[in-house]
Every structure is written in structure tokens, then in C-alpha cells.
Design a protein around this motif. Structure first.
Motif, short mmCIF file in Angstrom:
data_model
loop_
_atom_site.label_atom_id
_atom_site.label_comp_id
_atom_site.label_asym_id
_atom_site.label_seq_id
_atom_site.Cartn_x
_atom_site.Cartn_y
_atom_site.Cartn_z
N ALA A 1 0.82 -1.21 0.00
CA ALA A 1 0.00 0.00 0.00
C ALA A 1 0.86 1.26 0.00
O ALA A 1 0.58 2.23 -0.72
N ALA A 2 1.93 1.24 0.80
CA ALA A 2 2.83 2.40 0.83
C ALA A 2 3.50 2.62 -0.52
O ALA A 2 3.70 3.76 -0.97
N THR A 3 3.86 1.53 -1.19
CA THR A 3 4.47 1.64 -2.52
C THR A 3 3.51 2.30 -3.50
O THR A 3 3.90 3.19 -4.28
N ALA A 4 2.25 1.89 -3.47
CA ALA A 4 1.26 2.49 -4.37
C ALA A 4 1.10 3.99 -4.09
O ALA A 4 1.01 4.80 -5.02
N VAL A 5 1.09 4.34 -2.82
CA VAL A 5 0.95 5.77 -2.44
C VAL A 5 2.14 6.57 -2.97
O VAL A 5 1.99 7.69 -3.47
N VAL A 6 3.33 6.01 -2.88
CA VAL A 6 4.54 6.69 -3.36
C VAL A 6 4.49 6.88 -4.87
O VAL A 6 4.87 7.94 -5.40
N TYR A 7 3.98 5.89 -5.59
CA TYR A 7 4.04 5.92 -7.05
C TYR A 7 2.92 6.72 -7.71
O TYR A 7 3.05 7.09 -8.88
N VAL A 8 1.84 6.98 -7.01
CA VAL A 8 0.76 7.77 -7.61
C VAL A 8 1.26 9.15 -8.07
O VAL A 8 1.12 9.51 -9.25
N PRO A 9 1.84 9.97 -7.17
CA PRO A 9 2.35 11.27 -7.66
C PRO A 9 3.50 11.12 -8.64
O PRO A 9 3.64 11.93 -9.56
N PHE A 10 4.34 10.10 -8.44
CA PHE A 10 5.48 9.90 -9.34
C PHE A 10 5.00 9.63 -10.76
O PHE A 10 5.53 10.19 -11.73
N VAL A 11 3.99 8.79 -10.90
CA VAL A 11 3.44 8.48 -12.22
C VAL A 11 2.81 9.72 -12.85
O VAL A 11 3.00 10.00 -14.05
N LEU A 12 2.07 10.48 -12.06
CA LEU A 12 1.39 11.66 -12.59
C LEU A 12 2.37 12.75 -13.00
O LEU A 12 2.21 13.41 -14.03
N LEU A 13 3.42 12.94 -12.20
CA LEU A 13 4.38 14.02 -12.47
C LEU A 13 5.33 13.69 -13.62
O LEU A 13 5.83 14.60 -14.29
#
Length: 303
Positions: free
Chosen positions: A184-196
Motif C-alpha cells: 500500500a505504501a508503494t502504491a501511495v509513493v508511485y501515484v504522484p510519481f506516475v502523474l508528475l
């Protein structure tokens, strides 16, 4: 080994041997960051309800510092670099190179101030593993993808460091809770990374890629961990560690049979040397697990 144990062993060997195939398919259309986000988010959605039901989430969150370190070195960083490397490396080669994780584990133990006394067989294993990597990198892929090999090296170090963190600071935490929270923490980290970074796809991927993400999340992540827990309970931690030597064989077979990847004499030589090296390096550790109990095996196999 019981019949149930054999079934669990075979299922886990497949579940941990096929990720390289499906990552290869996924990165043909998706950016590595999107592959990690899709895999981790879906797996977390599947495991978090179970972790909450078993009241394991809060126990893990309270130990957030080592949990964060584990998540970074075991999932956040390695999964990205593995996906990136497979844009250029055959899936079978990636699977074989990752079989060197036990070799890196020896170096990690020294770096963390917990060196193990190495026997002659252990040193022979280190030498064999290094020769196997040399055969794969220098002769099989002929040094044509050194950047991808360097990315795999990062993955190997991360996969070796993650269990060391678990064993030293979180061995008392429940396994399902650790995996669910880290995903879950990995998904949270990657959401903004993917969008940016613009990694979010502009169109829905093909059915092959969509199913690859689903298999990576459901079978290779969520189900695989539950199989591992059941396998350790069924046949014990010592026998369960033998799964390490099955995964690369499955990775090679999947790459050759499904993707048509070539297999050379150096692939076979590297395969034999790397697996022999991993076996010899972990031989004493397997004996220690029999004395110390299943917690050590669980820490070494969580991925």
C-alpha cells in the motif's frame, strides 16, 4: 514431503518464477513506474482487508521507520529498476541474475556488522556465483546492456537488504501485515510519481498487458506470499528455502517457451554456476534455520 506440500511448492515455484515474463510483456506498452503502481495497488487492495481482519496493520504501522526502510529497498526501488531493466534484457536473463541474491546477502551481513563464518564450500559458492554472472553478462549478453545489468544489480542489493532489515528489526511482526502495508505504501509513493513524470498511459493498454498487470498483482504478489506462508507451515522453513533454486528455472522456461527468447550454451553455464553458488553460500544458513525456527526463513523469503 506431503502431497499438499508438493502442490504448494510447485504453485509457489511458478508464482515466483513467472513475474519476469509478465513484467517483460507489461513494459512493452507501459512505463516501469506504471507497472509498479498497477501491481502494488491491486495487490494491496487484495491483502489489506485480510491484514485489517487479522488486526495486523496497526502493529506494522507502529514500527514505521524500519517498515519504511524495508518498503524502499524491497519494493519501491527494486520493482522500478527490474521493470526498467526488462525493457532491454530478456526476462530469462533477469531471472537468472536475480538468483545471485543469496550471494549479496553475505556482503549485506558483513556491512551490517553481522558477518557469518564462511566455510570453504561457502567461498566456493561465492566464486561459482561470480563466474556464473560473468558468463551471463560477458558472454551471453556480450556486455551490450550494461545499464540494464547495473539496474539488476540494484535490485539484487535491495532484495538482499530487505530481508536483513526484517530479520533484525521486524522479525516479530506478522507477515501478511508487513506485505500488505508495504504494498500500500508503494502504491501511495508511485501515484504522484506516475502523474508528475507522465507515465500514466494515454490509452487503455492491450488485453495482454492488462492481464500481465493482473497476474503480477494477484498471483505473483498477493497469492504468492500466502502460498509461502502455507508452505512454511506445511513442510518447514528448511525445505521451503529450496524454492530459491526453482524460480530461475521457471523464469528461463517461461521466457523461452512463451516469448521465444534464445537460450545459449552460456545461458546454461551461467544458470548452473549461479544456482550452484547460491546453494553453497546458503548451505550453512539453511542449517541455522533448522535451529532458529521459521521466523528466519520467513524473513529471507518475503518479496
Amino acid at each position: 514431503m506431503t502431497r499438499r506440500g508438493l502442490i504448494l511448492f510447485a504453485a509457489l515455484g511458478i508464482a515466483w518464477g513467472i513475474p519476469y515474463l509478465f513484467i517483460k510483456v507489461a513494459v512493452s506498452e507501459l512505463e516501469p513506474a506504471m507497472v509498479v503502481l498497477g501491481r502494488s495497488a491491486l495487490a494491496a487492495i487484495l491483502l489489506l482487508p485480510l491484514a485489517f481482519f487479522r488486526r495486523e496493520v496497526w502493529q506494522v504501522v507502529r514500527r514505521w521507520r524500519p517498515m519504511l526502510a524495508y518498503t524502499l529497498v524491497e519494493i519501491v526501488i527494486p520493482w522500478y529498476f527490474l521493470s526498467s531493466a526488462e525493457q532491454r534484457l530478456p526476462s530469462s536473463t533477469a531471472g537468472l541474475l536475480l538468483a545471485t541474491v543469496p550471494l549479496a546477502g553475505v556482503a549485506i551481513a558483513f556491512a551490517m556488522g553481522r558477518p557469518e563464518r564462511l566455510s570453504r564450500l561457502n567461498w566456493l559458492g561465492i566464486a561459482s556465483g561470480m563466474l556464473g554472472v560473468a558468463a551471463l553478462v560477458g558472454l551471453d549478453i556480450a556486455g551490450s546492456d550494461l545499464v540494464a545489468v547495473a539496474e539488476i544489480a540494484v535490485v539484487v542489493v535491495g532484495y538482499a537488504l530487505g530481508p536483513a532489515i526484517l530479520s533484525r528489526w521486524m522479525s516479530d511482526l506478522p507477515g501478511v501485515g508487513v506485505v500488505a502495508v508495504s504494498l500500500a505504501a508503494t502504491a501511495v509513493v508511485y501515484v504522484p510519481f506516475v502523474l508528475l513524470t507522465g507515465a500514466w498511459p494515454t490509452a487503455w493498454p492491450s488485453p495482454e498487458v492488462t492481464w500481465s498487470i493482473i497476474v503480477l498483482a494477484v498471483i505473483c504478489s498477493a497469492l504468492a506470499f500466502l502460498l509461502m506462508v502455507a508452505l512454511v507451515a506445511e513442510i518447514g522453513p528448511v525445505k521451503a528455502t529450496a524454492i530459491t533454486y526453482v524460480n530461475p528455472a521457471v523464469a528461463v522456461a517461461a521466457g523461452v517457451l512463451v516469448l521465444g527468447e534464445r537460450i545459449t550454451v552460456w545461458t546454461i553455464v551461467g544458470f548452473v554456476l549461479v544456482l550452484l553458488g547460491s546453494y553453497l553460500v546458503t548451505r550453512r544458513r539453511r542449517e541455522l534455520i533448522a535451529v532458529e525456527g521459521p521466523e528466519e526463513a520467513s524473513a529471507e523469503q518475503r518479496r
